[in-house]
Design a protein around this motif. Structure first.
Motif, PDB file in Angstrom:
ATOM      1  N   GLU A   1       0.833  -1.211   0.000  1.00 50.61           N
ATOM      2  CA  GLU A   1       0.000   0.000   0.000  1.00 50.61           C
ATOM      3  C   GLU A   1       0.866   1.259   0.000  1.00 50.61           C
ATOM      4  OE1 GLU A   1      -2.240   2.236   3.607  1.00 50.61           O
ATOM      5  OE2 GLU A   1      -2.805   0.135   3.320  1.00 50.61           O
ATOM      6  N   LEU A   2       1.856   1.313   0.897  1.00 54.15           N
ATOM      7  CA  LEU A   2       2.698   2.501   0.998  1.00 54.15           C
ATOM      8  C   LEU A   2       3.658   2.613  -0.179  1.00 54.15           C
ATOM      9  CD1 LEU A   2       3.365   2.559   4.841  1.00 54.15           C
ATOM     10  CD2 LEU A   2       1.795   3.986   3.510  1.00 54.15           C
ATOM     11  N   ASN A   3       4.040   1.479  -0.735  1.00 54.34           N
ATOM     12  CA  ASN A   3       4.861   1.516  -1.945  1.00 54.34           C
ATOM     13  C   ASN A   3       4.088   2.186  -3.083  1.00 54.34           C
ATOM     14  OD1 ASN A   3       7.208   0.546  -3.688  1.00 54.34           O
ATOM     15  ND2 ASN A   3       5.485  -0.474  -4.686  1.00 54.34           N
ATOM     16  N   ALA A   4       2.809   1.819  -3.231  1.00 53.32           N
ATOM     17  CA  ALA A   4       1.983   2.399  -4.287  1.00 53.32           C
ATOM     18  C   ALA A   4       1.739   3.886  -4.041  1.00 53.32           C
ATOM     19  CB  ALA A   4       0.657   1.654  -4.380  1.00 53.32           C
ATOM     20  N   THR A   5       1.458   4.247  -2.801  1.00 49.56           N
ATOM     21  CA  THR A   5       1.231   5.651  -2.461  1.00 49.56           C
ATOM     22  C   THR A   5       2.492   6.473  -2.694  1.00 49.56           C
ATOM     23  OG1 THR A   5      -0.396   5.014  -0.782  1.00 49.56           O
ATOM     24  CG2 THR A   5       0.519   7.233  -0.631  1.00 49.56           C
ATOM     25  N   GLY A   6       3.630   5.929  -2.248  1.00 55.44           N
ATOM     26  CA  GLY A   6       4.889   6.626  -2.445  1.00 55.44           C
ATOM     27  C   GLY A   6       5.216   6.799  -3.918  1.00 55.44           C
ATOM     28  N   ARG A   7       5.026   5.741  -4.698  1.00 56.69           N
ATOM     29  CA  ARG A   7       5.317   5.796  -6.138  1.00 56.69           C
ATOM     30  C   ARG A   7       4.521   6.916  -6.817  1.00 56.69           C
ATOM     31  NH1 ARG A   7       7.485   1.782  -9.290  1.00 56.69           N
ATOM     32  NH2 ARG A   7       7.064   0.204  -7.693  1.00 56.69           N
ATOM     33  N   ALA A   8       3.254   7.080  -6.420  1.00 54.43           N
ATOM     34  CA  ALA A   8       2.411   8.130  -7.003  1.00 54.43           C
ATOM     35  C   ALA A   8       2.935   9.522  -6.674  1.00 54.43           C
ATOM     36  CB  ALA A   8       0.975   7.975  -6.504  1.00 54.43           C
ATOM     37  N   ARG A   9       3.697   9.628  -5.594  1.00 51.68           N
ATOM     38  CA  ARG A   9       4.255  10.920  -5.181  1.00 51.68           C
ATOM     39  C   ARG A   9       5.716  11.075  -5.601  1.00 51.68           C
ATOM     40  NH1 ARG A   9       1.639  12.981   0.007  1.00 51.68           N
ATOM     41  NH2 ARG A   9      -0.318  11.836   0.195  1.00 51.68           N
TER      42      ARG A   9
END
Length: 296
Positions: A107-115
């Motif tokens: 989840e945090l990998n995906a959120t971080g990637r978007a940022r």
């Protein structure tokens, strides 16, 4: 000299951040939920600075390290109000040493990637002693490029830093580690209790079998304290139960069968009922000693 932030200064994070600072001379800002711990860290190390919130600690940092309690804590210090992700710049790397779920890592990998932020799930093995001695084993999930960038920094407090695979692989590997330890400690507890009941010279027994196939880190480092009934140190039962709950939950998802792990978890629950929540995980033997004493 990298600009670094460290979030979470508990029994693991405090010494890990210390090694990173003292061995790397990095420009480091620390945050802890209890500000007194952050101030104590700065005073002890004689350098660095504190921040009031995770996002302020992470502002303009190239690398942000984290070691907190669980999934909810991790979400709070990353994407929650004043979380580190709100202060990090694109291209920065977030290295999470929390033992958490593979689900939150992805989840945090995906959120971080978007940022534009790289996320590495990087749980550790070695306990408080390993953290204090800078001899941890780090198992990492995430992309190759940010891993290679962050690896030299993690090496400041580790003897081994290995990328296992994509996001979540580090947490899954830590689950494998805890599953193996749980079964091993129950077996070692039963072996020691058996030797005691048989009236054997335990020193001689352990000297002998530790040179053969039964040898393990737990045997080498814990058999004597288990025999003596000393457990006021090490990796707490409360933490182990948290970790085993993560393992059992993941097993429900992937279909793995963990009958021994599930059984040992119930034994740790009994240790908690004895008041041993903060005892070392080797305290499983206390249940066998209690049973033995009851038969006298």
């Amino acid at each position: 000299m990298a600009k670094v932030a460290w979030i979470g200064l508990g029994v693991m994070g405090f010494p890990m951040a210390g090694h990173l600072f003292s061995k790397g001379s990095h420009d480091i800002t620390v945050y802890n939920r209890n500000p007194a711990k952050a101030l104590a860290w700065v005073e002890k190390l004689g350098g660095g600075r504190t921040a009031e919130t995770p996002d302020k600690a992470a502002l303009d940092a190239e690398y942000v390290f984290c070691c907190v309690g669980n999934d909810d804590d991790l979400r709070e210090v990353t994407t929650g109000k004043n979380g580190a992700f709100h202060g990090m710049r694109a291209g920065a790397v977030f290295i999470d040493h929390t033992t958490a779920s593979a689900e939150v890592a992805r989840e945090l990998n995906a959120t971080g990637r978007a940022r534009g932020i790289a996320f590495l799930d990087a749980p550790v093995s070695g306990g408080q002693t390993g953290a204090e001695n800078g001899a941890l084993t780090v198992m990492v999930g995430g992309d190759v490029e940010p891993f290679e960038r962050a690896k030299p920094l993690m090496a400041r407090y580790a003897r081994a830093v290995t990328r296992i695979g994509p996001a979540g692989a580090g947490q899954l590997t830590k689950m494998v580690n805890q599953i193996a330890i749980a079964g091993l400690l129950q077996g070692l507890s039963e072996a020691i209790a058996f030797a005691e009941m048989a009236g054997l010279d335990l020193d001689l027994v352990m000297q002998t079998i530790s040179k053969g196939a039964a040898q393990s880190w737990q045997m080498e480092n814990r058999w004597r304290t288990m025999h003596e009934g000393r457990f006021d140190f090490g990796f707490a039962v409360d933490w182990m139960r948290k970790d085993l709950a993560i393992c059992l939950d993941e097993a429900q998802r992937n279909g793995a069968k963990l009958p021994v792990t599930a059984l040992v978890d119930t034994y740790y629950a009994e240790v908690q009922r004895l008041g041993g929540g903060r005892w070392d995980t080797s305290s499983l033997i206390a249940l066998l000693k209690t049973s033995k004493d009851a038969t006298k």
